[in-house]
Design an enzyme around this catalytic site. Structure first.
Site, PDB file in Angstrom:
ATOM      1  N   GLU A  25      35.378  32.989  33.612  1.00  0.00           N
ATOM      2  CA  GLU A  25      35.461  34.407  33.289  1.00  0.00           C
ATOM      3  C   GLU A  25      35.453  34.573  31.767  1.00  0.00           C
ATOM      4  O   GLU A  25      36.327  34.069  31.073  1.00  0.00           O
ATOM      5  CB  GLU A  25      36.766  34.961  33.878  1.00  0.00           C
ATOM      6  CG  GLU A  25      37.104  36.346  33.399  1.00  0.00           C
ATOM      7  CD  GLU A  25      38.584  36.703  33.656  1.00  0.00           C
ATOM      8  OE1 GLU A  25      39.292  35.909  34.296  1.00  0.00           O
ATOM      9  OE2 GLU A  25      38.986  37.777  33.203  1.00  0.00           O
ATOM     10  N   ASP A  49      41.497  33.886  34.413  1.00  0.00           N
ATOM     11  CA  ASP A  49      42.841  34.036  33.871  1.00  0.00           C
ATOM     12  C   ASP A  49      43.872  34.064  35.005  1.00  0.00           C
ATOM     13  O   ASP A  49      43.578  34.518  36.102  1.00  0.00           O
ATOM     14  CB  ASP A  49      42.966  35.362  33.087  1.00  0.00           C
ATOM     15  CG  ASP A  49      42.160  35.318  31.803  1.00  0.00           C
ATOM     16  OD1 ASP A  49      41.802  34.200  31.355  1.00  0.00           O
ATOM     17  OD2 ASP A  49      41.875  36.398  31.256  1.00  0.00           O
ATOM     18  N   ASP A  88      46.190  36.030  35.570  1.00  0.00           N
ATOM     19  CA  ASP A  88      46.872  37.328  35.651  1.00  0.00           C
ATOM     20  C   ASP A  88      46.211  38.178  36.741  1.00  0.00           C
ATOM     21  O   ASP A  88      45.365  37.694  37.486  1.00  0.00           O
ATOM     22  CB  ASP A  88      46.856  38.033  34.285  1.00  0.00           C
ATOM     23  CG  ASP A  88      45.434  38.341  33.832  1.00  0.00           C
ATOM     24  OD1 ASP A  88      44.477  38.026  34.586  1.00  0.00           O
ATOM     25  OD2 ASP A  88      45.279  38.903  32.733  1.00  0.00           O
ATOM     26  N   ASP A 111      44.140  40.784  36.576  1.00  0.00           N
ATOM     27  CA  ASP A 111      42.698  40.978  36.416  1.00  0.00           C
ATOM     28  C   ASP A 111      41.931  39.732  36.840  1.00  0.00           C
ATOM     29  O   ASP A 111      40.916  39.809  37.516  1.00  0.00           O
ATOM     30  CB  ASP A 111      42.362  41.281  34.950  1.00  0.00           C
ATOM     31  CG  ASP A 111      42.561  42.763  34.654  1.00  0.00           C
ATOM     32  OD1 ASP A 111      42.774  43.517  35.621  1.00  0.00           O
ATOM     33  OD2 ASP A 111      42.503  43.136  33.469  1.00  0.00           O
TER      34      ASP A 111
END
Ligand code: 0RA
Length: 647
Positions: free
Chosen positions: A429, A508, A510, A512
């Protein structure tokens, strides 16, 4: 009967012991594996026996309890395992069923036998692989009981009380020396019980998890379906927009084969057919699914032609199934399972039976509901038109690749090896994390491809739009796979030239990032499903924390690890010197850190993506991505408290 034909108690014991020893020596031969999947198989072995009682018309409720120590209790209100003396073996039938391999079949249970796959290996296998098992039977006015350890009875069967009911209660604790983990997964168990409730209309199934809960109450759910398969289809399509008011329901019987089908069309572009034989999923379909597909094509084709609706298009058989969600369930007395994972029904007579049952009822339905018929056939025409546009777009892409030499995307940093079996590709990403990964990787076998921003929302996009999307074209060409269409218009994914046997999604850690993982998985699920099924797709697990104290440091992947690390570092009381760094994004790590935590095969954690529960995966995908807002909100709210929410 001559004496030699009657084995003594001791002789039959030896026989039983040898059988159970074989199970303990080679558990995988009996239950598939000794990982989590095999562990859960133990539960299904017991539950299947209770389901058999239901199929024979003798059981209305099955209760499953997960105990604090990961023991499982399965209670049913069936006839109870027989307890009388077994003629040949001269001991209680209960003991025989529990200790003799394949003894289940010796009692004529008068139901559908499940001879294929791993089901039906017998409750004695569960016993052999449990360090403790207790069987309690309510039958003939009494409660009978026997306990076992590793399959060996601790004492003879004895009556421990009176009972006015009938039924069986099995409690077992899996042997930790056999299984890699004995942690039962609530969701996996609950999902299958829900499925069983749809497949067995009216049967009540409950699950209780004593390990978890709130306010002193254990977590618990009850599944009972009065609508059966039609309700199942509605459940599967919860987040999609139906084309017709209610699912079409088909039921019939021919030559001892029972057929039940429910189908619904929705406004999406995907096809979802779930199939079962004797309550067991057939992931690779088989003759029952073929018969169903044949009937759908035949009837819709006839209707369209008779009503002059196919003026400009010639629909393929796939076009007849775009936006179709269906459950095909058959009960076959002697099923033959084929294929690598024995997930495909082979009985050839079933094709015609299902095709005739579905054909009859669907034919009448279309005649009697012309407005629904028109809606469905119009959708077929749209699918055929879109397929023609998609083919043109695909051809454009493929031609372009030929013109640009290697054909590989410019963004791909390829690896040196050309042996797919040892090659990996990281789909990363963001360009900046992609850059770090390029520096950190082992170039000899690891390729990196950064993905920019959010890739196309594949649930909503039209198919030809998907092939025009730059990121998606790059994934196809980098992986070396292509979609091929035969003369019938059927599309398959050609993975003969797959360039990497590990396709690793790295995002990531997290919220998102996890959305992007879901998005990419949706794409693989919809357009490259064979890669998921064959175990080529992985998710990288970057660490959540770095705990540092002086020159000592430790990466942590879970909250528990973090607590342990902090505790270890603060043992000497100088708490202030411990630094906790929360990694939110891959970008917070340098190339070396990314390598040692997330990319080095010796130290990284990779999660292999399976379609163990394609059903649930599909639902979540469309719930998060689809256009029906209420179920998505409900899902997010339900899961919010478990989610790793960033604050
Ligand atoms: C053998 C024969 C019969 C029932 C069962 C086994 C049986 C096994 C299990 C395992 C869990 N629950 C079960 N319920 C029944 C037939 C009994 C009869 O004919 O009365």
């Amino acid at each position: 009967m001559s004496k030699s034909n009657t084995p003594s108690y001791e002789a039959s014991n030896i026989q039983a012991l040898e059988g159970l020893e074989a199970v303990r020596m080679r558990p995988a031969m009996y239950i598939g594996s000794t990982d989590s999947k095999g562990l859960h198989h133990l539960v299904w072995e017991v539950v299947d026996n209770s389901i058999d009682e239901h199929l024979a018309g003798n059981c209305t409720q099955i209760d499953l309890i997960i105990r604090k120590d990961n023991s499982i209790t399965v209670t049913d209100d069936g006839r109870g395992i027989p307890v009388g003396e077994h003629e040949k073996l001269k001991k209680s039938a209960l003991e025989v069923v529990m200790t003799v391999l394949h003894a289940g079949g010796k009692f004529d249970k008068d139901t559908y036998k499940v001879s294929g796959g791993l089901h039906g290996v017998g409750i004695s296998c569960v016993n052999a692989l449990s360090d403790y098992l207790r069987a309690e039977v309510h039958r003939e006015g009494k409660i009978w009981m026997q306990e076992y350890s590793k399959g060996i009875p601790v004492e003879p069967v004895r009556a421990i009380g009176e009972s006015k009911t009938t039924g069986t209660v099995i409690t077992f604790h899996p042997d930790e020396s056999i299984f890699s983990s004995i942690e039962f997964k609530y969701e996996a168990l609950a999902n299958r019980l829900r499925e069983l409730s749809f497949l067995n209309m009216g049967l009540k199934l409950t699950i209780t998890d004593e390990r978890h809960g709130s306010g002193g109450e254990p977590k618990s759910e009850t599944f009972v379906s009065e609508g059966g398969l039609a309700e199942f289809v509605a459940y599967l399509d919860e987040s999609r927009t139906p084309l017709i008011e209610k699912p079409i329901f088909v039921s019939g019987k021919e030559d001892h084969v029972e057929v039940e089908v429910a189908l619904q069309y929705n406004t999406s572009y995907s096809e979802n057919i779930y199939s079962f034989v004797n309550n067991i999923t057939t992931k690779e379909g088989g003759t029952h699914v073929n018969g169903f597909k044949m009937a759908v094509s035949r009837l819709l084709k006839k209707y369209g032609e008779d009503n002059n609706l196919f003026k400009k298009v010639k629909p393929s058989s796939e076009d007849f199934r775009e936006g179709l969600t269906a459950v095909v369930s058959v009960k076959v007395p002697d099923p033959q399972f084929k294929g690598q994972t024995k997930g495909e029904l082979g009985n050839s007579e079933v094709t015609g039976i299902v095709s005739r049952c579905v054909g009859d009822i669907l034919g009448h339905y279309l005649e009697e509901n012309p407005r629904d018929a028109k809606k469905i056939v119009e959708k077929v025409v749209l699918a055929a038109t879109a397929r023609q546009a998609a083919r043109k777009a695909r051809e454009m892409v493929q031609r372009k690749n030929v013109l640009t030499g290697s054909g590989l995307p410019g963004k791909l940093a390829d690896c040196a090896s050309k042996d797919p079996a040892e090659c990996e590709i990281y789909l990363v990403e963001g360009d900046s994390a992609g850059g770090t990964a390029k520096q950190g990787r082992d170039r000899s076998f690891q390729a990196i491809m950064p993905l920019r921003g959010k890739i196309l929302n594949v649930e909503k996009a039209l198919e030809h739009k998907i092939y025009e999307n730059e990121e998606i074209k790059n994934i196809f060409t980098a992986l070396g796979v292509s979609i091929e269409e035969n003369n019938e218009g059927e599309r398959t994914l050609n993975i003969n030239k797959l360039r990497y046997h590990k396709v690793i999604i790295m995002c990531d850690a997290d919220v998102d990032g996890s959305h992007i993982v879901t998005l990419i998985l949706t794409f693989f699920f919809r357009f490259m499903r064979p890669l998921v099924e064959q175990g080529f797709i992985y998710i990288a697990a970057p660490p959540l924390y770095l705990i540092k104290k002086g020159r000592e440091f430790q990466y942590c992947w879970t909250e528990d690890e973090r607590k342990d690390a902090v505790a270890r570092f603060t043992k000497d009381g100088k708490e202030s010197s411990v630094k906790i760094q929360r990694y939110k994004g891959l970008g917070e790590m340098n190339a070396e850190q990314l390598w040692e935590t997330t990319m080095d095969p010796d130290t990284r954690f990779l999660k292999k993506v399976s379609i163990e529960d394609a059903l649930e995966a599909d639902r979540i995908f469309s719930m998060l991505m689809g256009d029906e807002v209420p179920p998505r909100r409900a899902f997010i709210e339900k899961n919010a408290k478990y989610a790793n929410v960033d604050v």
